[in-house]
Design an enzyme around this catalytic site. Sequence first.
Site, short mmCIF file in Angstrom:
data_model
loop_
_atom_site.label_atom_id
_atom_site.label_comp_id
_atom_site.label_asym_id
_atom_site.label_seq_id
_atom_site.Cartn_x
_atom_site.Cartn_y
_atom_site.Cartn_z
N LYS A 188 0.00 3.98 0.18
CA LYS A 188 -0.19 5.16 0.07
C LYS A 188 -0.36 6.98 -0.56
CE LYS A 188 -0.09 3.19 4.59
NZ LYS A 188 0.09 3.36 6.23
N ASN A 246 1.06 -1.13 -0.04
CA ASN A 246 -0.01 0.14 0.08
C ASN A 246 0.79 1.09 -0.44
OD1 ASN A 246 -1.62 2.48 0.70
ND2 ASN A 246 -2.36 1.58 2.45
N GLU A 272 -6.64 4.40 8.23
CA GLU A 272 -6.87 6.01 7.25
C GLU A 272 -7.24 6.65 7.18
OE1 GLU A 272 -2.93 5.69 5.51
OE2 GLU A 272 -1.86 4.75 7.65
N GLY A 327 2.18 1.96 11.04
CA GLY A 327 3.39 3.12 11.03
C GLY A 327 4.29 3.58 12.09
N SER A 344 3.67 -2.51 10.28
CA SER A 344 5.01 -2.63 10.27
C SER A 344 5.98 -3.55 9.64
CB SER A 344 5.56 -2.30 11.78
OG SER A 344 5.15 -0.72 11.91
N HIS A 404 -9.54 0.79 5.08
CA HIS A 404 -8.75 1.40 5.65
C HIS A 404 -8.20 1.91 7.06
CE1 HIS A 404 -3.52 2.24 6.29
NE2 HIS A 404 -3.76 1.47 5.71
N GLU A 434 -5.19 -5.26 10.13
CA GLU A 434 -4.07 -4.12 10.61
C GLU A 434 -4.76 -3.04 12.38
OE1 GLU A 434 -2.21 -2.29 6.42
OE2 GLU A 434 -4.14 -1.66 7.31
P1 13P Z 1 3.37 -0.10 7.70
O1 13P Z 1 3.47 -0.81 6.93
O2 13P Z 1 3.76 1.42 6.70
O3 13P Z 1 3.06 0.29 9.03
O4 13P Z 1 1.00 0.55 7.21
C1 13P Z 1 0.89 -0.31 7.13
C2 13P Z 1 -0.44 -0.04 6.15
O5 13P Z 1 -1.69 0.47 6.77
C3 13P Z 1 -0.46 -1.18 5.01
O6 13P Z 1 -2.27 -0.80 5.04
#
Ligand code: 13P
Length: 255
Positions: A12, A10, A99, A175, A215, A97, A169
């Site tokens: 982003k 992803n 976010e 992150g 992560s 997601h 997740e």
């Molecule tokens: P990270 O791998 O940066 O923690 O992000 C995970 C994520 O949100 C994948 O959709």
Amino acid sequence: MTGKPVIAGNWKMNLTPDEVREFFQNFRPDFQDRGQPELLVFPSSVSLFAAQVALPQAPSISVGVQNIHWESAGAFTGEISAPLARAAGATHTLIGHSERRHVFGETDEDVSRKTKAAFGADLVPVICVGEELDERTAGRLTEVIVGQLDAVLPSLQGARGREYLLAYEPVWAIGTGETATPEDASEAHAILRERLKEVLGEDEGMRAPILYGGSVKPGNASDLLKAPDVGGVLVGGASLDPDSFAGIAEAGAFI
Ligand code: 13P
């Protein structure tokens, strides 16, 4: 769960079209004589076309979008519909997601409507669920993730496993560098799997792979992928670098 592990990136709000081209020039996973996992990337929509053009012959990689609107067309400035994404070459879409849920206020109801829109346009939804840290520490893991899953289950009736994917997740691991242990991931996946089987039936409930995200890095991917019922990984930060994403993809190579 049956079938190949799924390794998804992803991206982003990162990677311009030029950077996407460069990414694929440098993405060279070596699966040796083992099977290639299913590879997916989710670029920004403005880099979707560049990604398709730059995709290598091998390994084969599918491309998806990070979000869709639930309506198929109309006056929704700034939004992308499932049919538009499909026509532009996406085969998958992320839905719900964390976010989207926490930064943009997306609700379970939105997630459900978007899931239906994805099926309607022949896109594979990758439905994301996950708890926040205070919910976990308050002992509400099951309530939160089953609640998020229940909101989409009516839309999954009749779909076959692998026509949709689930991703667990945990918000506290996204992150942050804080990775769930393989045991944490398995525990949450088992909760989701039980609920899928309860509602969709023993066979169908076993089919959809459940990806872990939060992560994931080359150094922890292998242990996570070996954990019971972890059918793949959804990678954020570490998928932006072609070498590190290749390392994670290699961890998903299978016999
Ligand atoms: P990270 O791998 O940066 O923690 O992000 C995970 C994520 O949100 C994948 O959709």
